[in-house]
Scaffold this active site. Structure first.
Site, PDB file in Angstrom:
ATOM      1  N   GLY A  14       0.749  -1.251   0.000  1.00 13.99           N
ATOM      2  CA  GLY A  14       0.000   0.000   0.000  1.00 13.99           C
ATOM      3  C   GLY A  14       0.778   1.300   0.000  1.00 13.99           C
ATOM      4  O   GLY A  14       0.174   2.375  -0.034  1.00 13.99           O
ATOM      5  N   GLU A  21       3.928  -6.727   1.521  1.00 15.01           N
ATOM      6  CA  GLU A  21       3.488  -7.011   0.141  1.00 15.01           C
ATOM      7  C   GLU A  21       3.425  -5.775  -0.735  1.00 15.01           C
ATOM      8  O   GLU A  21       2.351  -5.391  -1.200  1.00 15.01           O
ATOM      9  CB  GLU A  21       2.082  -7.631   0.182  1.00 15.01           C
ATOM     10  CG  GLU A  21       2.031  -8.972   0.820  1.00 15.01           C
ATOM     11  CD  GLU A  21       0.610  -9.480   0.979  1.00 15.01           C
ATOM     12  OE1 GLU A  21       0.435 -10.702   1.043  1.00 15.01           O
ATOM     13  OE2 GLU A  21      -0.328  -8.653   1.055  1.00 15.01           O
ATOM     14  N   ARG A  36       2.822  -1.526  -5.979  1.00 17.13           N
ATOM     15  CA  ARG A  36       2.964  -0.249  -6.667  1.00 17.13           C
ATOM     16  C   ARG A  36       4.341   0.394  -6.456  1.00 17.13           C
ATOM     17  O   ARG A  36       4.942   0.908  -7.398  1.00 17.13           O
ATOM     18  CB  ARG A  36       1.877   0.703  -6.143  1.00 17.13           C
ATOM     19  CG  ARG A  36       1.698   1.971  -6.957  1.00 17.13           C
ATOM     20  CD  ARG A  36       0.799   2.956  -6.204  1.00 17.13           C
ATOM     21  NE  ARG A  36      -0.463   2.416  -5.779  1.00 17.13           N
ATOM     22  CZ  ARG A  36      -1.599   2.467  -6.493  1.00 17.13           C
ATOM     23  NH1 ARG A  36      -1.619   3.079  -7.662  1.00 17.13           N
ATOM     24  NH2 ARG A  36      -2.706   1.953  -6.018  1.00 17.13           N
ATOM     25  N   ARG A  43      -6.946   3.925 -15.425  1.00 20.08           N
ATOM     26  CA  ARG A  43      -6.971   4.474 -14.061  1.00 20.08           C
ATOM     27  C   ARG A  43      -7.636   5.844 -13.956  1.00 20.08           C
ATOM     28  O   ARG A  43      -8.189   6.172 -12.922  1.00 20.08           O
ATOM     29  CB  ARG A  43      -5.573   4.474 -13.440  1.00 20.08           C
ATOM     30  CG  ARG A  43      -5.018   3.049 -13.287  1.00 20.08           C
ATOM     31  CD  ARG A  43      -3.737   2.973 -12.463  1.00 20.08           C
ATOM     32  NE  ARG A  43      -3.968   3.247 -11.059  1.00 20.08           N
ATOM     33  CZ  ARG A  43      -3.713   4.390 -10.460  1.00 20.08           C
ATOM     34  NH1 ARG A  43      -3.221   5.396 -11.143  1.00 20.08           N
ATOM     35  NH2 ARG A  43      -3.965   4.543  -9.178  1.00 20.08           N
ATOM     36  N   CYS A  72     -13.972   4.595 -28.069  1.00 21.10           N
ATOM     37  CA  CYS A  72     -15.244   5.258 -28.307  1.00 21.10           C
ATOM     38  C   CYS A  72     -15.964   5.513 -26.995  1.00 21.10           C
ATOM     39  O   CYS A  72     -16.983   4.880 -26.693  1.00 21.10           O
ATOM     40  CB  CYS A  72     -16.094   4.404 -29.233  1.00 21.10           C
ATOM     41  SG  CYS A  72     -15.312   4.248 -30.828  1.00 21.10           S
ATOM     42  N   GLU A  73     -15.410   6.408 -26.206  1.00 22.02           N
ATOM     43  CA  GLU A  73     -15.960   6.748 -24.886  1.00 22.02           C
ATOM     44  C   GLU A  73     -15.470   8.140 -24.545  1.00 22.02           C
ATOM     45  O   GLU A  73     -14.256   8.386 -24.614  1.00 22.02           O
ATOM     46  CB  GLU A  73     -15.351   5.875 -23.796  1.00 22.02           C
ATOM     47  CG  GLU A  73     -15.670   4.448 -23.818  1.00 22.02           C
ATOM     48  CD  GLU A  73     -16.476   3.979 -22.618  1.00 22.02           C
ATOM     49  OE1 GLU A  73     -17.038   2.913 -22.738  1.00 22.02           O
ATOM     50  OE2 GLU A  73     -16.556   4.695 -21.592  1.00 22.02           O
ATOM     51  N   TYR A 123      -0.431  -1.329 -12.158  1.00 20.60           N
ATOM     52  CA  TYR A 123      -1.875  -1.301 -12.426  1.00 20.60           C
ATOM     53  C   TYR A 123      -2.207  -0.630 -13.757  1.00 20.60           C
ATOM     54  O   TYR A 123      -3.250   0.023 -13.875  1.00 20.60           O
ATOM     55  CB  TYR A 123      -2.620  -0.631 -11.259  1.00 20.60           C
ATOM     56  CG  TYR A 123      -2.317  -1.295  -9.929  1.00 20.60           C
ATOM     57  CD1 TYR A 123      -2.728  -2.599  -9.690  1.00 20.60           C
ATOM     58  CD2 TYR A 123      -1.584  -0.645  -8.937  1.00 20.60           C
ATOM     59  CE1 TYR A 123      -2.438  -3.234  -8.491  1.00 20.60           C
ATOM     60  CE2 TYR A 123      -1.276  -1.277  -7.738  1.00 20.60           C
ATOM     61  CZ  TYR A 123      -1.706  -2.572  -7.519  1.00 20.60           C
ATOM     62  OH  TYR A 123      -1.408  -3.184  -6.343  1.00 20.60           O
TER      63      TYR A 123
HETATM   64  N1  LLP Z   1      -1.539  -7.031  -0.722  1.00 20.69           N
HETATM   65  C1  LLP Z   1      -2.858  -7.114  -0.922  1.00 20.69           C
HETATM   66  C2  LLP Z   1      -3.635  -8.117  -0.198  1.00 20.69           C
HETATM   67  C3  LLP Z   1      -3.481  -6.245  -1.822  1.00 20.69           C
HETATM   68  O1  LLP Z   1      -4.790  -6.326  -2.005  1.00 20.69           O
HETATM   69  C4  LLP Z   1      -2.707  -5.297  -2.533  1.00 20.69           C
HETATM   70  C5  LLP Z   1      -3.320  -4.399  -3.507  1.00 20.69           C
HETATM   71  C6  LLP Z   1      -1.310  -5.269  -2.308  1.00 20.69           C
HETATM   72  C7  LLP Z   1      -0.774  -6.144  -1.373  1.00 20.69           C
HETATM   73  C8  LLP Z   1      -0.403  -4.317  -3.013  1.00 20.69           C
HETATM   74  O2  LLP Z   1      -0.687  -2.987  -2.740  1.00 20.69           O
HETATM   75  P1  LLP Z   1       0.273  -1.848  -3.334  1.00 20.69           P
HETATM   76  O3  LLP Z   1       1.594  -1.941  -2.640  1.00 20.69           O
HETATM   77  O4  LLP Z   1       0.410  -2.083  -4.789  1.00 20.69           O
HETATM   78  O5  LLP Z   1      -0.452  -0.594  -3.040  1.00 20.69           O
HETATM   79  N2  LLP Z   1      -6.004  -1.043  -9.091  1.00 20.69           N
HETATM   80  C9  LLP Z   1      -5.754  -0.075  -8.049  1.00 20.69           C
HETATM   81  C10 LLP Z   1      -4.957  -0.666  -6.916  1.00 20.69           C
HETATM   82  C11 LLP Z   1      -5.590  -1.880  -6.314  1.00 20.69           C
HETATM   83  C12 LLP Z   1      -4.752  -2.478  -5.221  1.00 20.69           C
HETATM   84  C13 LLP Z   1      -5.257  -3.818  -4.863  1.00 20.69           C
HETATM   85  N3  LLP Z   1      -4.547  -4.473  -3.823  1.00 20.69           N
HETATM   86  C14 LLP Z   1      -5.045   1.112  -8.648  1.00 20.69           C
HETATM   87  O6  LLP Z   1      -4.828   1.131  -9.865  1.00 20.69           O
HETATM   88  O7  LLP Z   1      -4.748   2.077  -7.947  1.00 20.69           O
END
Ligand code: LLP
Length: 442
Positions: free
Chosen positions: A250, A295, A298, A335, A366-367, A395
């Site tokens: 996150g 984890e 991003r 996004r 087309c949006e 993402y």
């Molecule tokens: N662990 C779990 C259980 C998760 O659900 C996620 C992200 C991560 C780790 C990794 O989080 P990160 O470090 O990448 O923030 N599509 C959205 C983001 C969805 C994130 C889903 N889960 C976007 O484009 O912003």
């Protein structure tokens, strides 16, 4: 103008460079639209997390790259070389990791509704840990593990109830969330007892992930504190002491002006703060230090990637807006359409020029909502110019689609100034590969 992170710079020709490669040359070689990733950047962030666990926590933990951010065989190969683990959330991600010969023991499987075949595939491959997020999943896992005569290591996803400051769609630990078992309403305790009663499951501990693109250290710290308090409660009530704690991902990245510019070591600071919280909390609560997992997705690949486009149609609506249309759009980057995400664009072939106008960047779908954004400061853009949209490594490719039967762009990886494919271009043939015309329609 942009956060260079030592990966992006403007060279003597006035062109944008990534990882030492001139983007104009990359486009000559590979065309547009194109995702470009800097390998050195990706490795650097993976190492920062891994080394921080080593130095601050005696190596008693594992960084898991959250591969939903960008999944292809090459990224699993890099993660493997860096000796970190990965988090997968579907049979497809697991299959891709497997194709890249990623060691099963360093794979953790997530998902709020893992399908029976996904669970079977995970057990057959020998995935190290599975994070349980439903009673039905615990039942299924128990059955499948018993069938194979094995005991599967699992964690439980808990929802500690932390509202993080981020877009509502990427918050995951609010009271109304499809993820995890609530600590507040007793569901987390109940599922703990449930999983402990399963003879073919070995409960290692708890997982929580509060959301994505979050900058407040305090939100992460609070989640860890709540996790530890819950662990202490389970020890007291059920005599179960968790051996492991998964803190989720996150951490936020820089997309555009206004976003914090955390330097690389800033990510080490986040992790250090969490590890300190764990050590202090465990001492206070009389718990053993758990094995930890982190984890990040991003923050590993997001700023390592850019997307290159060629400018086509330009439309000026007097008094309203100028639209610059590119050869990509929501099919390679949904996004803005989903979250109104902000991005920064750079005119690759004239990167040193001062911005003179505010334009919207439109895609070719087309949006009306097919935009990369509406307020980019750029020098006067002409048809044929190359545009780079920054921080698209996470993402974007992983959320791309063939909407309007557009081809998902290929991806290249840059190392020491040279680029090569890690995802080859799709073809029209790929689009129709699974199409069938029933006899009666012929
Ligand atoms: N662990 C779990 C259980 C998760 O659900 C996620 C992200 C991560 C780790 C990794 O989080 P990160 O470090 O990448 O923030 N599509 C959205 C983001 C969805 C994130 C889903 N889960 C976007 O484009 O912003």
């Amino acid at each position: 103008m942009f956060h260079t992170r030592d990966t992006l710079k403007i060279n003597k020709k006035g062109h944008l460079e990534i990882g030492g490669a001139d983007c104009v040359d990359i486009v000559k070689q590979f065309g547009t639209p194109l995702y470009v990733f800097d390998e050195a950047y990706i490795r650097r962030v993976m190492r920062i997390y891994r080394d921080t666990i080593q130095s601050e926590y005696d190596g008693r933990g594992l960084v898991l790259y959250a591969s939903k951010a960008f999944s292809c065989e090459a990224i699993y190969a890099i993660a493997n070389q860096e000796k970190i683990g990965v988090d997968v959330v579907s049979g497809g991600e697991l299959y891709t990791a497997q194709k890249a010969a990623f060691p099963a023991q360093r794979i953790v499987m997530h998902g709020n509704n893992k399908l029976p075949y996904e669970i079977a595939e995970a057990l057959d491959y020998g995935v190290g840990l599975i994070v349980v997020d439903a009673h039905s999943e615990a039942d299924l896992l128990e059955r499948e593990a018993e069938k194979r005569g094995m005991i599967q290591d699992v964690m439980i996803r808990i929802n500690p109830g932390v509202e993080a400051h981020t877009h509502a769609y990427v918050q995951t630990a609010t009271p109304d969330s499809k993820f995890g078992f609530s600590v507040a309403n007793g569901a987390a305790e109940e599922i703990t007892a449930y999983v402990l009663s399963k003879p073919h499951l070995r409960l290692k501990g708890y997982h929580c992930h509060i959301g994505s693109q979050i900058f407040e250290k305090q939100s992460f710290v609070l989640a860890v504190q709540k996790n530890l308090a819950f662990m202490a409660e389970m020890k007291a009530k059920l005599g179960f002491e968790a051996e492991a704690l998964n803190m989720g991902g996150g951490f936020g990245i820089w997309y555009a002006e206004g976003d914090p510019m955390i330097d690389m070591n800033g990510y080490a600071d986040y992790l250090r703060a969490l590890l300190t919280t764990i050590k202090d909390g465990c001492r206070t609560l009389g718990l053993n230090f758990p094995f930890v997992y982190l984890e990040p997705g991003r923050s590993i690949v997001g700023e390592a990637g850019i997307t290159l486009y060629t400018v086509g149609a330009i439309k000026e609506i007097p008094g309203i807006r100028k639209y610059v249309a590119v050869d990509g759009g929501m099919f390679d980057n949904p996004r803005y359409a989903l979250y109104q995400s902000k991005y920064t664009a750079v005119l690759v072939n004239r990167a040193a020029e001062q911005p003179t106008e505010l334009v919207g960047i439109a895609g070719k779908c087309c949006e009306s909502g097919d935009l990369i954004g509406i307020d980019f400061n750029l020098p006067a853009v002409k048809t044929g110019d190359i545009l780079a949209v920054l921080s698209t490594g996470a993402y974007n490719y992983s959320m791309a689609s063939n909407y309007n039967r557009n081809l998902i762009p290929p991806a290249v990886l840059v190392k020491d100034g040279a680029a090569e494919y890690i995802v080859k271009p799709q073809s029209y043939e790929d689009l129709v590969r699974n199409d069938v015309i029933p006899e009666r329609l012929k």
